[in-house]
Design a protein around this motif. Structure first.
Motif, PDB file in Angstrom:
ATOM      1  N   ARG A  14      48.162  49.825  15.959  1.00  0.00           N
ATOM      2  CA  ARG A  14      46.837  49.570  15.376  1.00  0.00           C
ATOM      3  C   ARG A  14      46.068  48.654  16.318  1.00  0.00           C
ATOM      4  N   HIS A  15      44.775  48.541  16.067  1.00  0.00           N
ATOM      5  CA  HIS A  15      43.991  47.542  16.794  1.00  0.00           C
ATOM      6  C   HIS A  15      44.565  46.149  16.527  1.00  0.00           C
ATOM      7  N   ILE A  16      44.447  45.293  17.510  1.00  0.00           N
ATOM      8  CA  ILE A  16      45.105  43.995  17.429  1.00  0.00           C
ATOM      9  C   ILE A  16      44.575  43.135  16.291  1.00  0.00           C
ATOM     10  N   TRP A  17      43.335  43.376  15.853  1.00  0.00           N
ATOM     11  CA  TRP A  17      42.779  42.598  14.730  1.00  0.00           C
ATOM     12  C   TRP A  17      43.062  43.281  13.388  1.00  0.00           C
ATOM     13  N   GLY A  18      43.838  44.363  13.406  1.00  0.00           N
ATOM     14  CA  GLY A  18      44.227  45.031  12.169  1.00  0.00           C
ATOM     15  C   GLY A  18      43.085  45.770  11.481  1.00  0.00           C
ATOM     16  N   ASP A  19      41.956  45.923  12.183  1.00  0.00           N
ATOM     17  CA  ASP A  19      40.775  46.585  11.614  1.00  0.00           C
ATOM     18  C   ASP A  19      40.283  45.908  10.336  1.00  0.00           C
ATOM     19  N   GLY A  20      40.513  44.594  10.249  1.00  0.00           N
ATOM     20  CA  GLY A  20      39.993  43.860   9.086  1.00  0.00           C
ATOM     21  C   GLY A  20      39.880  42.383   9.418  1.00  0.00           C
ATOM     22  N   ARG A  21      39.720  41.557   8.400  1.00  0.00           N
ATOM     23  CA  ARG A  21      39.535  40.126   8.624  1.00  0.00           C
ATOM     24  C   ARG A  21      40.880  39.461   8.902  1.00  0.00           C
ATOM     25  N   CYS A  22      40.932  38.129   8.861  1.00  0.00           N
ATOM     26  CA  CYS A  22      42.120  37.392   9.312  1.00  0.00           C
ATOM     27  C   CYS A  22      43.405  37.824   8.626  1.00  0.00           C
ATOM     28  N   ARG A  23      43.368  38.122   7.342  1.00  0.00           N
ATOM     29  CA  ARG A  23      44.610  38.430   6.624  1.00  0.00           C
ATOM     30  C   ARG A  23      45.032  39.882   6.805  1.00  0.00           C
ATOM     31  N   GLN A  24      44.196  40.699   7.424  1.00  0.00           N
ATOM     32  CA  GLN A  24      44.538  42.122   7.617  1.00  0.00           C
ATOM     33  C   GLN A  24      45.468  42.233   8.824  1.00  0.00           C
ATOM     34  N   ASP A  25      46.624  42.824   8.618  1.00  0.00           N
ATOM     35  CA  ASP A  25      47.659  42.841   9.636  1.00  0.00           C
ATOM     36  C   ASP A  25      47.592  44.098  10.509  1.00  0.00           C
ATOM     37  N   ASP A  26      48.117  43.966  11.727  1.00  0.00           N
ATOM     38  CA  ASP A  26      48.319  45.141  12.582  1.00  0.00           C
ATOM     39  C   ASP A  26      49.780  45.600  12.498  1.00  0.00           C
ATOM     40  N   PHE A  27      50.544  44.989  11.559  1.00  0.00           N
ATOM     41  CA  PHE A  27      51.954  45.339  11.318  1.00  0.00           C
ATOM     42  C   PHE A  27      52.851  44.996  12.506  1.00  0.00           C
ATOM     43  N   VAL A  28      52.397  44.024  13.309  1.00  0.00           N
ATOM     44  CA  VAL A  28      53.186  43.528  14.441  1.00  0.00           C
ATOM     45  C   VAL A  28      53.192  42.011  14.326  1.00  0.00           C
ATOM     46  N   SER A  29      54.384  41.410  14.269  1.00  0.00           N
ATOM     47  CA  SER A  29      54.434  39.979  13.931  1.00  0.00           C
ATOM     48  C   SER A  29      54.108  39.057  15.097  1.00  0.00           C
ATOM     49  N   ASP A  30      54.261  39.516  16.337  1.00  0.00           N
ATOM     50  CA  ASP A  30      54.014  38.591  17.444  1.00  0.00           C
ATOM     51  C   ASP A  30      52.613  38.687  18.041  1.00  0.00           C
ATOM     52  N   THR A  31      51.729  39.474  17.422  1.00  0.00           N
ATOM     53  CA  THR A  31      50.318  39.478  17.826  1.00  0.00           C
ATOM     54  C   THR A  31      49.565  38.555  16.873  1.00  0.00           C
TER      55      THR A  31
ATOM     56  N   TYR B 147      39.770  32.338  28.035  1.00  0.00           N
ATOM     57  CA  TYR B 147      40.897  31.820  27.264  1.00  0.00           C
ATOM     58  C   TYR B 147      40.731  30.314  27.129  1.00  0.00           C
ATOM     59  N   PRO B 148      40.919  29.702  25.977  1.00  0.00           N
ATOM     60  CA  PRO B 148      41.254  30.368  24.729  1.00  0.00           C
ATOM     61  C   PRO B 148      40.003  30.832  23.962  1.00  0.00           C
ATOM     62  N   THR B 149      40.154  31.971  23.283  1.00  0.00           N
ATOM     63  CA  THR B 149      39.170  32.442  22.312  1.00  0.00           C
ATOM     64  C   THR B 149      39.821  32.282  20.945  1.00  0.00           C
ATOM     65  N   VAL B 150      39.246  31.416  20.100  1.00  0.00           N
ATOM     66  CA  VAL B 150      39.902  31.048  18.846  1.00  0.00           C
ATOM     67  C   VAL B 150      39.270  31.783  17.665  1.00  0.00           C
ATOM     68  N   ASN B 151      40.106  32.454  16.887  1.00  0.00           N
ATOM     69  CA  ASN B 151      39.694  33.070  15.616  1.00  0.00           C
ATOM     70  C   ASN B 151      40.865  32.960  14.650  1.00  0.00           C
ATOM     71  N   CYS B 152      40.590  32.854  13.376  1.00  0.00           N
ATOM     72  CA  CYS B 152      41.650  32.791  12.372  1.00  0.00           C
ATOM     73  C   CYS B 152      42.655  31.674  12.697  1.00  0.00           C
ATOM     74  N   ARG B 153      42.160  30.539  13.211  1.00  0.00           N
ATOM     75  CA  ARG B 153      42.972  29.335  13.469  1.00  0.00           C
ATOM     76  C   ARG B 153      44.038  29.528  14.532  1.00  0.00           C
ATOM     77  N   SER B 154      43.910  30.572  15.363  1.00  0.00           N
ATOM     78  CA  SER B 154      44.845  30.705  16.487  1.00  0.00           C
ATOM     79  C   SER B 154      44.111  31.333  17.662  1.00  0.00           C
ATOM     80  N   ASN B 155      44.754  31.277  18.814  1.00  0.00           N
ATOM     81  CA  ASN B 155      44.161  31.869  20.014  1.00  0.00           C
ATOM     82  C   ASN B 155      44.323  33.383  19.974  1.00  0.00           C
ATOM     83  N   ASP B 156      43.222  34.090  20.141  1.00  0.00           N
ATOM     84  CA  ASP B 156      43.294  35.554  20.182  1.00  0.00           C
ATOM     85  C   ASP B 156      44.038  36.018  21.427  1.00  0.00           C
ATOM     86  N   MET B 157      44.778  37.112  21.266  1.00  0.00           N
ATOM     87  CA  MET B 157      45.404  37.747  22.420  1.00  0.00           C
ATOM     88  C   MET B 157      44.423  38.794  22.954  1.00  0.00           C
TER      89      MET B 157
END
Ligand code: ARG
Ligand code: ZN
Ligand code: CA
Length: 237
Positions: A158-175, A188-198
């Motif tokens: 899936r897209h790394i942002w899970g195609d939704g807001r912060c709580r929407q998952d991409d079903f991958v735990s290390d992204t 870098y860093p680009t911060v969203n949802c209280r963490s650095n975006d990959m």
């Protein structure tokens, strides 16, 4: 453990003018990018920030060109409704990745079908000017990463942002979670949802030169579709 998984590739070049009838060199340059990106031998992997460096994955998936089919057609754009696939059907999609190279139109670079869908539409579609690294190309999408991204979808990412807001998952735990796509070449860093975006992940929407990694979690999500009972298990052995 399935070891190295090789995926044979059929490329269907559908063109309405000579630019779109891309060369064999251009096609081979795309296969090279797929092999580098999915084995993490891409030279720009060295740019991954320390925070994410331990997550960079060699997916142990390779690609080999199995055939090229060229079709002249007066249609100048094909859209995203799979018309190109019904016009030029996929060849043994159970065992081969089919890639249609044609102008999609509407500013769309490429699109893909997730595993488990109908075989008649299985594969990925990419615009000729976004395919490969030499020949007829449009910057900043001229490093073959559109196809890397679309093949990621084809292998269940899936897209790394899970195609939704912060709580929407991409079903991958290390992204890390994010709330939307990044574009251009983010610093870098680009911060969203209280963490650095990959932002440098292939499954974001940044420029080709600014995406250069899959993670270990994405690797296991991709490889699980080849396991016994998985939707692409017929592609191995
Ligand atoms: N928009 C397309 C998709 O969502 C592809 C994006 C590719 N991005 C790139 N930098 N080449 O499937
Ligand atoms: Zn996508
Ligand atoms: Ca995640």
């Amino acid at each position: 453990n399935l070891g190295i998984i090789n995926i044979p590739v059929y490329v269907h070049v559908v063109y309405s003018n000579s630019n779109e009838n891309i060369s064999d060199n251009q096609i081979n340059s795309q296969i090279d990018v797929l092999n580098e990106d999915f084995r993490a031998t891409n030279s720009d992997a060295s740019q991954v920030p320390t925070e994410f460096a331990g997550l960079v994955a060699d997916s142990e998936i390779t690609f080999s060109l199995a055939g090229v089919f060229r079709h002249s057609n007066s249609r100048t754009s094909w859209g995203t409704n799979d018309l190109v696939k019904s016009t030029y059907p996929p060849i043994t999609p159970e065992t081969h990745l089919n890639i249609w190279v044609c102008n999609i139109g509407g500013g769309i670079l490429g699109y893909a079908q997730f595993p488990g869908g109908p075989t008649a539409t299985d594969g990925v579609v990419v615009g000729p000017n976004f395919f490969g690294t030499t020949g007829y190309l449009s910057a900043p999408f001229d490093e073959g990463r559109t196809t890397t991204h679309e093949v990621g979808h084809y292998l269940n990412l899936r897209h790394i942002w899970g195609d939704g807001r912060c709580r929407q998952d991409d079903f991958v735990s290390d992204t890390p979670s994010s709330d939307g796509p990044n574009y251009g070449c983010p610093s870098y860093p680009t911060v969203n949802c209280r963490s650095n975006d990959m932002t440098m992940n292939y499954m974001d929407y940044v420029d080709d030169a600014c995406m250069y990694m899959f993670t270990e979690g994405q690797k296991s999500r991709m490889r699980s579709i080849f396991a016994s009972g998985g939707p692409r298990s017929a592609m191995v052995n």
